[in-house]
Every structure is written in structure tokens, then in C-alpha cells.
Motif scaffolding. Structure first.
Motif, PDB file in Angstrom:
ATOM      1  N   VAL A   1      12.463  -8.228 -13.455  1.00  0.00           N
ATOM      2  CA  VAL A   1      11.501  -7.232 -12.976  1.00  0.00           C
ATOM      3  C   VAL A   1      10.174  -7.327 -13.735  1.00  0.00           C
ATOM      4  CG1 VAL A   1      12.246  -5.360 -14.526  1.00  0.00           C
ATOM      5  CG2 VAL A   1      11.253  -4.810 -12.278  1.00  0.00           C
ATOM      6  N   ILE A   2       9.079  -7.184 -12.998  1.00  0.00           N
ATOM      7  CA  ILE A   2       7.730  -7.129 -13.579  1.00  0.00           C
ATOM      8  C   ILE A   2       7.299  -5.664 -13.535  1.00  0.00           C
ATOM      9  CG2 ILE A   2       5.322  -7.882 -13.345  1.00  0.00           C
ATOM     10  CD1 ILE A   2       6.493 -10.372 -11.849  1.00  0.00           C
ATOM     11  N   LYS A   3       7.106  -5.086 -14.700  1.00  0.00           N
ATOM     12  CA  LYS A   3       6.829  -3.652 -14.793  1.00  0.00           C
ATOM     13  C   LYS A   3       5.346  -3.351 -14.576  1.00  0.00           C
ATOM     14  CE  LYS A   3      10.958  -2.119 -16.343  1.00  0.00           C
ATOM     15  NZ  LYS A   3      11.715  -0.995 -15.782  1.00  0.00           N
ATOM     16  N   ASN A   4       5.093  -2.228 -13.920  1.00  0.00           N
ATOM     17  CA  ASN A   4       3.751  -1.641 -13.833  1.00  0.00           C
ATOM     18  C   ASN A   4       2.677  -2.642 -13.392  1.00  0.00           C
ATOM     19  OD1 ASN A   4       2.051   0.565 -14.005  1.00  0.00           O
ATOM     20  ND2 ASN A   4       1.524   0.170 -16.136  1.00  0.00           N
ATOM     21  N   THR A   5       2.791  -3.095 -12.176  1.00  0.00           N
ATOM     22  CA  THR A   5       1.825  -4.038 -11.591  1.00  0.00           C
ATOM     23  C   THR A   5       0.488  -3.342 -11.321  1.00  0.00           C
ATOM     24  OG1 THR A   5       2.559  -3.485  -9.366  1.00  0.00           O
ATOM     25  CG2 THR A   5       3.691  -5.322 -10.459  1.00  0.00           C
ATOM     26  N   ALA A   6      -0.417  -4.043 -10.660  1.00  0.00           N
ATOM     27  CA  ALA A   6      -1.729  -3.479 -10.321  1.00  0.00           C
ATOM     28  C   ALA A   6      -1.611  -2.223  -9.460  1.00  0.00           C
ATOM     29  CB  ALA A   6      -2.569  -4.526  -9.590  1.00  0.00           C
TER      30      ALA A   6
ATOM     31  N   ASN B   1       0.803  -1.218   0.000  1.00  0.00           N
ATOM     32  CA  ASN B   1       0.000   0.000   0.000  1.00  0.00           C
ATOM     33  C   ASN B   1       0.839   1.272   0.000  1.00  0.00           C
ATOM     34  OD1 ASN B   1      -3.001  -0.817   0.183  1.00  0.00           O
ATOM     35  ND2 ASN B   1      -1.983  -2.179   1.636  1.00  0.00           N
ATOM     36  N   LEU B   2       1.990   1.234   0.639  1.00  0.00           N
ATOM     37  CA  LEU B   2       2.871   2.402   0.619  1.00  0.00           C
ATOM     38  C   LEU B   2       3.506   2.561  -0.766  1.00  0.00           C
ATOM     39  CD1 LEU B   2       4.143   4.756   2.074  1.00  0.00           C
ATOM     40  CD2 LEU B   2       5.842   3.188   3.062  1.00  0.00           C
ATOM     41  N   ALA B   3       3.894   1.444  -1.371  1.00  0.00           N
ATOM     42  CA  ALA B   3       4.456   1.490  -2.736  1.00  0.00           C
ATOM     43  C   ALA B   3       3.431   2.066  -3.707  1.00  0.00           C
ATOM     44  CB  ALA B   3       4.889   0.096  -3.174  1.00  0.00           C
ATOM     45  N   ALA B   4       2.177   1.615  -3.600  1.00  0.00           N
ATOM     46  CA  ALA B   4       1.113   2.104  -4.489  1.00  0.00           C
ATOM     47  C   ALA B   4       0.830   3.586  -4.241  1.00  0.00           C
ATOM     48  CB  ALA B   4      -0.154   1.282  -4.288  1.00  0.00           C
TER      49      ALA B   4
ATOM     50  N   ASN C   1       3.357 -13.154  -0.476  1.00  0.00           N
ATOM     51  CA  ASN C   1       2.119 -12.400  -0.262  1.00  0.00           C
ATOM     52  C   ASN C   1       2.145 -11.022  -0.936  1.00  0.00           C
ATOM     53  OD1 ASN C   1       0.986 -14.464   1.225  1.00  0.00           O
ATOM     54  ND2 ASN C   1       1.712 -13.692   3.181  1.00  0.00           N
ATOM     55  N   ALA C   2       3.308 -10.365  -0.927  1.00  0.00           N
ATOM     56  CA  ALA C   2       3.404  -9.059  -1.586  1.00  0.00           C
ATOM     57  C   ALA C   2       3.239  -9.212  -3.097  1.00  0.00           C
ATOM     58  CB  ALA C   2       4.737  -8.395  -1.257  1.00  0.00           C
ATOM     59  N   THR C   3       3.700 -10.340  -3.624  1.00  0.00           N
ATOM     60  CA  THR C   3       3.541 -10.622  -5.055  1.00  0.00           C
ATOM     61  C   THR C   3       2.059 -10.757  -5.406  1.00  0.00           C
ATOM     62  OG1 THR C   3       5.701 -11.727  -5.137  1.00  0.00           O
ATOM     63  CG2 THR C   3       4.137 -12.265  -6.888  1.00  0.00           C
ATOM     64  N   MET C   4       1.345 -11.570  -4.644  1.00  0.00           N
ATOM     65  CA  MET C   4      -0.092 -11.765  -4.890  1.00  0.00           C
ATOM     66  C   MET C   4      -0.869 -10.463  -4.666  1.00  0.00           C
ATOM     67  SD  MET C   4      -0.430 -15.002  -5.776  1.00  0.00           S
ATOM     68  CE  MET C   4      -2.010 -15.756  -5.382  1.00  0.00           C
ATOM     69  N   GLY C   5      -0.486  -9.706  -3.644  1.00  0.00           N
ATOM     70  CA  GLY C   5      -1.160  -8.446  -3.347  1.00  0.00           C
ATOM     71  C   GLY C   5      -0.928  -7.384  -4.406  1.00  0.00           C
ATOM     72  N   SER C   6       0.086  -7.620  -5.242  1.00  0.00           N
ATOM     73  CA  SER C   6       0.385  -6.695  -6.345  1.00  0.00           C
ATOM     74  C   SER C   6      -0.323  -7.108  -7.629  1.00  0.00           C
ATOM     75  CB  SER C   6       1.901  -6.640  -6.593  1.00  0.00           C
ATOM     76  OG  SER C   6       2.590  -6.270  -5.425  1.00  0.00           O
ATOM     77  N   GLY C   7      -1.155  -8.154  -7.539  1.00  0.00           N
ATOM     78  CA  GLY C   7      -1.893  -8.610  -8.715  1.00  0.00           C
ATOM     79  C   GLY C   7      -1.111  -9.550  -9.602  1.00  0.00           C
ATOM     80  N   VAL C   8      -0.043 -10.157  -9.061  1.00  0.00           N
ATOM     81  CA  VAL C   8       0.794 -11.085  -9.825  1.00  0.00           C
ATOM     82  C   VAL C   8       0.644 -12.481  -9.222  1.00  0.00           C
ATOM     83  CG1 VAL C   8       3.174 -11.665 -10.498  1.00  0.00           C
ATOM     84  CG2 VAL C   8       2.430  -9.262 -10.451  1.00  0.00           C
ATOM     85  N   ASP C   9       0.365 -13.474 -10.056  1.00  0.00           N
ATOM     86  CA  ASP C   9       0.203 -14.846  -9.585  1.00  0.00           C
ATOM     87  C   ASP C   9       1.577 -15.455  -9.315  1.00  0.00           C
ATOM     88  OD1 ASP C   9      -0.345 -17.511  -9.102  1.00  0.00           O
ATOM     89  OD2 ASP C   9      -1.788 -17.709 -10.749  1.00  0.00           O
ATOM     90  N   LYS C  10       1.854 -15.715  -8.026  1.00  0.00           N
ATOM     91  CA  LYS C  10       3.188 -16.221  -7.673  1.00  0.00           C
ATOM     92  C   LYS C  10       3.462 -17.595  -8.267  1.00  0.00           C
ATOM     93  CE  LYS C  10       1.725 -18.164  -3.188  1.00  0.00           C
ATOM     94  NZ  LYS C  10       1.895 -18.097  -1.726  1.00  0.00           N
TER      95      LYS C  10
ATOM     96  N   ARG D   1       5.999   9.085  -8.095  1.00  0.00           N
ATOM     97  CA  ARG D   1       7.332   8.582  -7.766  1.00  0.00           C
ATOM     98  C   ARG D   1       7.538   7.239  -8.461  1.00  0.00           C
ATOM     99  NH1 ARG D   1       6.000  13.277  -5.307  1.00  0.00           N
ATOM    100  NH2 ARG D   1       7.762  14.121  -4.139  1.00  0.00           N
ATOM    101  N   LYS D   2       8.778   6.947  -8.822  1.00  0.00           N
ATOM    102  CA  LYS D   2       9.100   5.659  -9.447  1.00  0.00           C
ATOM    103  C   LYS D   2       9.465   4.700  -8.323  1.00  0.00           C
ATOM    104  CE  LYS D   2      10.278   3.726 -13.630  1.00  0.00           C
ATOM    105  NZ  LYS D   2       9.620   2.461 -13.430  1.00  0.00           N
ATOM    106  N   VAL D   3       8.719   3.601  -8.221  1.00  0.00           N
ATOM    107  CA  VAL D   3       8.841   2.714  -7.055  1.00  0.00           C
ATOM    108  C   VAL D   3       9.072   1.269  -7.502  1.00  0.00           C
ATOM    109  CG1 VAL D   3       7.717   1.895  -4.936  1.00  0.00           C
ATOM    110  CG2 VAL D   3       7.267   4.219  -5.754  1.00  0.00           C
ATOM    111  N   LEU D   4       9.975   0.602  -6.787  1.00  0.00           N
ATOM    112  CA  LEU D   4      10.218  -0.836  -6.968  1.00  0.00           C
ATOM    113  C   LEU D   4       9.934  -1.536  -5.643  1.00  0.00           C
ATOM    114  CD1 LEU D   4      11.442  -3.348  -8.503  1.00  0.00           C
ATOM    115  CD2 LEU D   4      13.669  -2.628  -7.594  1.00  0.00           C
ATOM    116  N   LEU D   5       9.199  -2.633  -5.704  1.00  0.00           N
ATOM    117  CA  LEU D   5       8.961  -3.474  -4.521  1.00  0.00           C
ATOM    118  C   LEU D   5       9.635  -4.822  -4.743  1.00  0.00           C
ATOM    119  CD1 LEU D   5       7.641  -4.348  -1.869  1.00  0.00           C
ATOM    120  CD2 LEU D   5       5.497  -4.701  -3.103  1.00  0.00           C
TER     121      LEU D   5
END
Length: 262
Positions: A74-79, A22-25, A44-53, A32-36
Motif C-alpha cells: 500500500v502507498i499511503k496518503n497519495t496526492a 475523484n470520488l476517492a479524493a 491510469n488511476a495510479t498516475m492520476g493519484s500522483g504516483v509514477d507507475k 473518510r478513510k479511503v483505499l483505491l
């Protein structure tokens, strides 16, 4: 140069992953340009970002162990509109493999060095234990953000974490310090919460963020929809709290920059 922040607490269930996502989003929403970086094998952070682990080909394992090129992983521009280095069960094996390497504590630091200036903020979601993955995160980080509940056992855990940070600073990362202490799952009606909160402010002063994250059902629901709370329900108290925290972090960062220039 991007700021690398490890989000850590040796106690589980205090809101580390919720804070990372939530802070990254929220920071990404301020342009801001953010990487998690998800370093927790639970993913869990992967799934919470809309990416199927379960579907990702490259994870933090490939970054730490196989030293694959960052652009391949790197996976660009997640949910959440930020970039992600994913995690899943494979990352458990990374901890074992890392023991075979020379300078194993700084593998992540070395991997991030070429891309650090591409981002304003890099967040690392740490596992809820002090293992080689957490050591790598803290060795790579400029500072540690500590989410914690305002309860008695959390204070004990914080003491242990500060001891760990001090030891790591002495051994592998002299500049490491506390970025801030974030009160999570906060209920102002609870007397113990208020007592612990007062103790935190007394001992850590302005290291304690003014923003508090309330107990909020929308924050708990959002991961099951594969999105940060601000994209699930932007009017929720949880989403608003993390936007407020992002604003507080930006102001702090600007004040620090001005102080250095002065």
C-alpha cells in the motif's frame, strides 16, 4: 467494516478511472478513510493519484499473485489524500498467473479480508473488459458502481454488465448488486443524452445517482498534473460534481444503516 465498491463497465472511455480518483479524493476530503485499488494494467488511476507507475516496486500483482503483506504494497496518503494499491504493466501478467491457482476468483477477496475494517470505502478500478482481474474485483466487492455515458451503445453495454453481475452473484458472490449508476460526460443540451437519462431513471429508479458528471476540461487535464480535479482546480464544475456525488453516497449509506437498525 469498509464498503468495497468495484467501479466497472465493459465499455471503455466512460469515466471509470476519473470516477475512482475523484470520488476517492472527495470522500477523503470528508475525513473518510479511503483505499483505491488500481486493477487496470494501464495504471491510469495510479498516475492520476500522483504516483509514477514506472517507479513503483509493488503493485496489485504482488497482492494477487505473490500474496505479499498489504503493508508492504500500500502507498499511503497519495496526492488525493487516500491510500493506493498501484498498477502498471506487471498486472497484465497477474491475469495469466491467476489461471494457475485454485480458487483464483477470490484471491482479491481473501487479500482484503484482514484490512477491510481499516477503511470506510475501498474502490476498485476495473479494466474495461471481463477478465480474471474484473472477476476478482466483483468477487471482492459488496457492490458495483457503473459510470456510463448517456448514449445508445452505453445502454447495450449496461445490459451486458448487469448480466455479468447476475452470473457472478450466482457463482461466487451472492451479495453482489448495483451500488449506483453514474451519468458521466453529461451534456444537458444533447437530446439523446436526455432521452437515455430518462430511460435509465425509468428502468433503475433510485439506483441512478441524482448527481451527474458534466463534460469538463479540468477533469481531463487533472491527471496530467498527477492530482484529482479538486486539488487541480477546486472551483471547476467537475470537482464540484464529484464532491456532490460523495455527499450523495454518504447520505445513501446513512439511510441504509438507519433502515437496517429500524
Amino acid at each position: 467494516m469498509g464498503k468495497v465498491i468495484a467501479v466497472a463497465n465493459q465499455k471503455g472511455g466512460v469515466g471509470k478511472t476519473t470516477t475512482c480518483v475523484n470520488l476517492a479524493a472527495s470522500l477523503a476530503a470528508t475525513k473518510r478513510k479511503v483505499l483505491l485499488i488500481d486493477l487496470d494494467p494501464q495504471g491510469n488511476a495510479t498516475m492520476g493519484s500522483g504516483v509514477d507507475k514506472y517507479e513503483v516496486e509493488n503493485t496489485a500483482y504482488e497482492l494477487l499473485v505473490e500474496e505479499k503483506n498489504f503493508d508492504e504494497i500500500v502507498i499511503k496518503n497519495t496526492a488525493g489524500k487516500y491510500d493506493l494499491i498501484a498498477s502498471n504493466g506487471d498486472v497484465t501478467a497477474a491475469e495469466i498467473k491467476l489461471m494457475e491457482f485454485f480458487a483464483r476468483e477470490i484471491r482479491l477477496r481473501n487479500a482484503l479480508a484482514p484490512i477491510k475494517d481499516q477503511y470506510d470505502y475501498i474502490f476498485i478500478d476495473c479494466p474495461p473488459s471481463l477478465n480474471m482481474l474484473t472477476v476478482n474485483a466483483m468477487s471482492a466487492a459488496d457492490s458495483v458502481l457503473v459510470p456510463m455515458q448517456c448514449e445508445y451503445y452505453a445502454l447495450e453495454g449496461l445490459t451486458a454488465l448487469i448480466d455479468t453481475i447476475t452470473k457472478l452473484a450466482a457463482m461466487v458472490n451472492p451479495g453482489l448488486g448495483i451500488e449506483g449508476i453514474l451519468r458521466t460526460m453529461y451534456d444537458p443540451r444533447n437530446r439523446l443524452s436526455n432521452d437515455v437519462s430518462d430511460q435509465l431513471k425509468q428502468h433503475f429508479g433510485d439506483k441512478v445517482y441524482r448527481t451527474v458528471i458534466p463534460r469538463n476540461v479540468r477533469l481531463a487535464e487533472a491527471p496530467s498534473f498527477g492530482a484529482p480535479a479538486m486539488y487541480y482546480d477546486k472551483s471547476s464544475a467537475g470537482a464540484k460534481a464529484y464532491l456532490a456525488l460523495a455527499g450523495e453516497m454518504i447520505r445513501r449509506s446513512e439511510q441504509q444503516t438507519q433502515a437496517k437498525q429500524a
